[in-house]
Design a protein around this motif. Sequence first.
Motif, PDB file in Angstrom:
ATOM      1  N   VAL A 178       0.814  -1.222   0.000  1.00 17.10           N
ATOM      2  CA  VAL A 178       0.000   0.000   0.000  1.00 17.10           C
ATOM      3  C   VAL A 178       0.851   1.278   0.000  1.00 17.10           C
ATOM      4  O   VAL A 178       0.347   2.362   0.227  1.00 17.10           O
ATOM      5  N   PRO A 182      -3.796   3.775  -1.095  1.00 16.70           N
ATOM      6  CA  PRO A 182      -4.717   2.739  -0.625  1.00 16.70           C
ATOM      7  C   PRO A 182      -4.962   1.661  -1.687  1.00 16.70           C
ATOM      8  O   PRO A 182      -5.039   1.976  -2.880  1.00 16.70           O
ATOM      9  N   GLY A 552      -5.151   1.355   3.688  1.00 15.90           N
ATOM     10  CA  GLY A 552      -4.300   2.512   3.417  1.00 15.90           C
ATOM     11  C   GLY A 552      -3.315   2.716   4.564  1.00 15.90           C
ATOM     12  O   GLY A 552      -3.460   2.112   5.629  1.00 15.90           O
TER      13      GLY A 552
END
Length: 559
Positions: A178, A182, A552
């Motif tokens: 990530v 995200p 995220g």
Amino acid sequence: MVLESALHAVLRVQVLLKVVGLVGLGLLLRELLSYIRLRIALLSVSKLPGPPAQSYWTGNLKQLIARDAEEFQQHVALDYGPVTKLNGFFGEPILYVSDPKALHSILIKDEHVFQEGKEFLAIMKCLFGNCLSGASGPDHGKQRKMLNPVFSVKHMRHMLPLFWELGHKFSEAIGTRVREGPQELDMLSWCGRVALELIGQGGLGYSFDPLVTDKADSYADALKSLVPELDSLMLFRKFISISEPLPTWIRRSFVSLFPPGTRVHTLANIINNLDKNSKGIYADKKRALEQGDAEIMKQIAQGKDIMSILLRANASADPEDRLSDEDVIAQMSLFIVGGLDTTASALSRALMLLAENPERQQRLRQELLRSDACGNMPYDELNRLPYLDAAVRETLRLYPPGTIIFRVAGQDAVLPLSEPVHTTDGKTMDAIPVTKGSQYLVGFTGCNMSKGLWGEDALEWKPERWLAPLPATIIESRIPGVYSNLMTFSGGKRACIGFKFSEMEIKVVLAVLLSKFTFEPSDKPIVWNVASVWYPTVGRKSNTPELPLKVGLYQPSMN
Ligand code: HEM
Ligand SMILES: *[C@@H]1O[C@H](CO)[C@@H](O)[C@H](O)[C@H]1NC(C)=O
Ligand SMILES: CC(=O)N[C@H]1CO[C@H](CO)[C@@H](O)[C@@H]1O
């Protein structure tokens, strides 16, 4: 002479066949008579309330274990009172019990009466050898006596630094996914990977998966495919249990009667693979411990894993308590199979609930960051983090990873109740008569979700309920679960041996993940499917277990 003895031989065979035939017929008759006796005796419970049978042949069984059985299971558990009558094969009554006093009797006080089904024991034995789940009575007691201390808090305290180390590796692996922004990740698969590595290193001192890179492992593959293969071989499971008294070589040769390439062979290969791998790991470990080889010791979790603790405990135990090498090897694959999907299911459920409850997610994150939980926090402090504890308990209360546990009465008895139940013909029963051979379902859901016990908000996921003292109804009802007034890990002599291990895994993984990442639902519809261990899919039609969540990086400026 030759002819005469040949004739004799033929005669002997004929007599033998007759005897065998008669004995077979006798056995069949005996089975039939005891079944008739059972069905007559069961008339005494036929008026207990419960849903109507869906079919004459399979009663409610299909509804109970279907993928979409969540609603039906809740209906059975909550809408008829503390004892619900279900219909089994040919309408045979099966009682779903969630009355706490009755559960106490089934799991603890009269544990010798209410046994695991014969089929379950036989399958476990066939899969793993003489392990905890395949043993009963004194044999099971002996194994638990050696194994219980191995899972004690004292050992969990020593094991926790290893868990933190693996947890950080895991969060590093997620981090690389990530970094650029995200991403939607399948958190079920990631939770499965970390759970496998935690039970591998913590349980066996064996690394299945380096987490930060991808590596294939034949032992891991065999372990993962075991349950799905088994679930699809209903008839073969019957065969395993019926053929148990036969010697192994006869049972093996039965397998070779099936054409190559069929599922039975796949299963046989999996079993052989499990056996070979656990024996190999075991031999290495034993050698390392005997020679005190520092380099190997380091590789095998510094000897802090369950197997190493067990081997040391065995060496210093009373001679009559010691376990044989085979008995120990038999536990290895069982621990992994028992501990893997269950923990992965609970962990991903917790992540999904936190994703759906952003405020609670943030509250938990604040607690973890403020206390610097991920800075190798020791065991007792980790367990004292109130909101983490509450979130884990609440997840396990409302969503036990497994909900179906059968028991079969081994003799006639009486099942006491904490309050009388009303029958459909207007009578009341103060206790339930128990007949040898009758079946019971241990009512996890009924106990865990009862509004009578937990209050009107019983069906809501509300970690906060654990921050205040629990309702008096819970404490007074004395639910016989080993964990936190819950039935999730069952209770009594056959309760989950790994519940503290699992609790620690879940807490460590949640701590490392929430300290660094944020979780949001994806826009795909997630449903949870009933199975021996519940699993999520995208929509009810999909056959791929997965839990896509938007993950995220957490930025502190976000609050
Ligand atoms: C959230 C995770 C887990 C849940 C919900 C869970 C639940 C359960 C339940 C309900 C039982 C009783 C089964 C029965 O009576 O038929 C059980 C037994 C067992 N569990 Fe777990 N379990 C979990 C994790 C683990 C872990 C991590 C391990 C291993 C380290 C483990 C090892 C076992 C074993 C060996 C038994 C059999 C005990 C016996 O028969 O004496 N479980 N578990
Ligand atoms: C336990 O100890 C006995 C006696 O010393 C030994 O024969 C056996 O192999 C040991 N079992 C294990 C699992 O180490
Ligand atoms: C199994 C069980 O305890 N069921 C209870 C669930 O909650 C309802 C409402 O409070 C009770 O009536 C049931 O007896």
